[in-house]
Enzyme design. Structure first.
Site, PDB file in Angstrom:
ATOM      1  N   HIS A   3      -6.041   6.587   9.004  1.00  0.00           N
ATOM      2  CA  HIS A   3      -7.438   6.229   8.778  1.00  0.00           C
ATOM      3  C   HIS A   3      -7.931   5.573  10.061  1.00  0.00           C
ATOM      4  O   HIS A   3      -7.356   4.591  10.512  1.00  0.00           O
ATOM      5  CB  HIS A   3      -7.553   5.261   7.602  1.00  0.00           C
ATOM      6  CG  HIS A   3      -8.963   4.942   7.217  1.00  0.00           C
ATOM      7  ND1 HIS A   3      -9.409   4.942   5.918  1.00  0.00           N
ATOM      8  CD2 HIS A   3     -10.048   4.611   7.964  1.00  0.00           C
ATOM      9  CE1 HIS A   3     -10.690   4.629   5.886  1.00  0.00           C
ATOM     10  NE2 HIS A   3     -11.093   4.422   7.125  1.00  0.00           N
ATOM     11  N   PRO A  35      -5.143   9.203  -1.506  1.00  0.00           N
ATOM     12  CA  PRO A  35      -4.822   8.320  -2.627  1.00  0.00           C
ATOM     13  C   PRO A  35      -5.836   7.195  -2.694  1.00  0.00           C
ATOM     14  O   PRO A  35      -6.094   6.523  -1.698  1.00  0.00           O
ATOM     15  CB  PRO A  35      -3.422   7.788  -2.258  1.00  0.00           C
ATOM     16  CG  PRO A  35      -3.351   7.899  -0.765  1.00  0.00           C
ATOM     17  CD  PRO A  35      -4.174   9.099  -0.396  1.00  0.00           C
ATOM     18  N   CYS A  87      -3.468   0.029   3.120  1.00  0.00           N
ATOM     19  CA  CYS A  87      -4.397  -0.580   2.166  1.00  0.00           C
ATOM     20  C   CYS A  87      -4.855  -1.943   2.677  1.00  0.00           C
ATOM     21  O   CYS A  87      -4.027  -2.806   2.979  1.00  0.00           O
ATOM     22  CB  CYS A  87      -3.741  -0.730   0.797  1.00  0.00           C
ATOM     23  SG  CYS A  87      -4.847  -1.504  -0.416  1.00  0.00           S
ATOM     24  N   ALA A  91      -6.944   3.897  -5.236  1.00  0.00           N
ATOM     25  CA  ALA A  91      -6.653   3.084  -6.414  1.00  0.00           C
ATOM     26  C   ALA A  91      -7.815   3.148  -7.398  1.00  0.00           C
ATOM     27  O   ALA A  91      -8.978   3.008  -7.024  1.00  0.00           O
ATOM     28  CB  ALA A  91      -6.402   1.636  -5.994  1.00  0.00           C
ATOM     29  N   GLY A 126     -10.979   9.477   7.289  1.00  0.00           N
ATOM     30  CA  GLY A 126     -12.098   8.584   7.542  1.00  0.00           C
ATOM     31  C   GLY A 126     -13.383   9.315   7.877  1.00  0.00           C
ATOM     32  O   GLY A 126     -13.443  10.090   8.827  1.00  0.00           O
ATOM     33  N   GLY A 159     -11.362  10.907   1.271  1.00  0.00           N
ATOM     34  CA  GLY A 159     -11.369   9.876   0.247  1.00  0.00           C
ATOM     35  C   GLY A 159     -12.713   9.790  -0.435  1.00  0.00           C
ATOM     36  O   GLY A 159     -13.011  10.508  -1.388  1.00  0.00           O
ATOM     37  N   GLN A 176       2.426   8.170  -3.758  1.00  0.00           N
ATOM     38  CA  GLN A 176       2.348   7.103  -2.764  1.00  0.00           C
ATOM     39  C   GLN A 176       2.872   5.797  -3.344  1.00  0.00           C
ATOM     40  O   GLN A 176       2.490   5.386  -4.436  1.00  0.00           O
ATOM     41  CB  GLN A 176       0.922   6.882  -2.265  1.00  0.00           C
ATOM     42  CG  GLN A 176       0.898   5.885  -1.104  1.00  0.00           C
ATOM     43  CD  GLN A 176      -0.494   5.546  -0.618  1.00  0.00           C
ATOM     44  OE1 GLN A 176      -1.231   4.843  -1.298  1.00  0.00           O
ATOM     45  NE2 GLN A 176      -0.851   6.025   0.572  1.00  0.00           N
TER      46      GLN A 176
END
Length: 326
Positions: free
Chosen positions: A174, A21, A105, A23, A206, A229, A75
């Site tokens: 992560h 996920p 986050c 943003a 990661g 990601g 999420q």
């Protein structure tokens, strides 16, 4: 790889390669684009629990799962158990099939409200949030976390045990602290310690930018799958490439520039469809820059992309890029 297929609730996931996920990135258009090239497991952007319970119109748009394939993973982020529980139930009412809780986050605007990685500083609260969400829904609940707030306070192994104890069915880690943000390298030994302390599946996140790196990470950590990601930015093919490599040992060919720009154009059409011309063009510029990374005269083309003022200009630029790099 000789690993048992991972299950999460009713879902048989193989050795999963998840799209993380992100943003402003993993919106409906990007999720559909990843699936269109063979990606199987995608997550929504993180969604505010409070905004969802207030029925904020933009938040409801972020939660639009219509027409999306299973598993539909949503999420949520928040800092109050009761509000998170209510938001989770609302998400399930809107077809979410897995609920993930954001405890990683690092951005200041999230952390200052006690959300995201701020929960790494209050493990009892993090556990209560997880427990409230598990009790509120009948679908699997997962947690995404970082290793800790700082290198001196690594809490992921303990947090994973705490959330497992209240019914969380998977954690993704992560391999950085909040203090690191995205600097340095992901700590695979730290992820391995999380995996060694729980019986539920653990997903490594990661610094995974190739199928080979994904395999190396799994071998180093013992994890059940990977989460990608930044490696997927402009490269939605990475998700299916990793999935096929981990499950079948086959290394898929890299897409040609023609294939990349074809998918970029299809992605752009989806963005325009969901967000309209003004917002769609603005959001697509960053994706377009990612899609052309590594081509000849990329810096110049990036400048042209940022100057486009209409969808037609963007599409014509894609055609020009293809012609000049033929």
């Amino acid at each position: 790889m000789d690993r048992r297929a991972m299950r999460l609730g009713k879902f048989e996931l193989g050795i999963p390669a998840f799209l993380a996920p992100m943003a402003g990135v993993t919106d409906k258009a990007f999720r559909e684009t990843v699936r269109s090239v063979g990606g199987l497991h995608v997550w929504t952007e993180m969604i505010s629990d409070k905004a969802l319970t207030y029925m904020n119109s933009r938040t409801l748009e972020m939660l639009d799962l219509s027409g999306e394939a299973s598993p539909r993973i949503v999420q949520l982020f928040g800092s109050e158990p009761e509000v998170m529980a209510k938001a989770a139930a609302l998400a399930v009412e809107r077809d979410a099939e897995i609920i993930d809780i954001n405890m990683g986050c690092p951005t200041p605007k999230i952390v200052k409200n006690g959300e995201g990685s701020a929960l790494l500083q209050d493990l009892p609260l993090a556990q209560r949030i997880a427990e409230a969400v598990v009790k509120a829904v009948e679908v699997p609940v997962t947690v995404k976390m970082r290793l800790g707030w700082t290198a001196e306070r690594i809490v992921a192994p303990e947090l994973a045990k705490r959330v497992e104890a209240v019914g969380v069915q998977m954690v993704s880690v992560h391999g950085r602290t909040r203090e690191q943000f995205y600097a340095g390298t992901a700590n695979r030994d730290g992820i391995k310690k999380v995996k060694g302390g729980v019986s539920i599946p653990v997903i490594a996140n990661g610094d995974i930018f190739s199928p080979q790196e994904a395999k190396t990470v799994l071998e180093a950590t013992g994890c059940d799958g990977v989460m990608v990601g930044r490696g997927s930015l402009g490269n939605p093919w990475l998700i299916p490439q990793i999935n096929v490599f981990l499950n079948k040992g086959v290394l898929l060919e890299e897409p040609s520039l023609e294939q990349k720009l074809k998918v970029a154009t299809e992605h752009f059409e989806r963005v325009l469809n969901y967000k309209g011309e003004r917002i769609g063009l603005n959001e697509m510029r960053k994706h377009a820059v990612w899609y052309i990374k590594g081509i000849r005269n990329a810096a110049q083309m990036r400048d042209y992309i940022m100057q486009t003022k209409t969808p037609l200009e963007m599409k014509n630029l894609f055609r020009r890029i293809l012609q000049e790099n033929a």
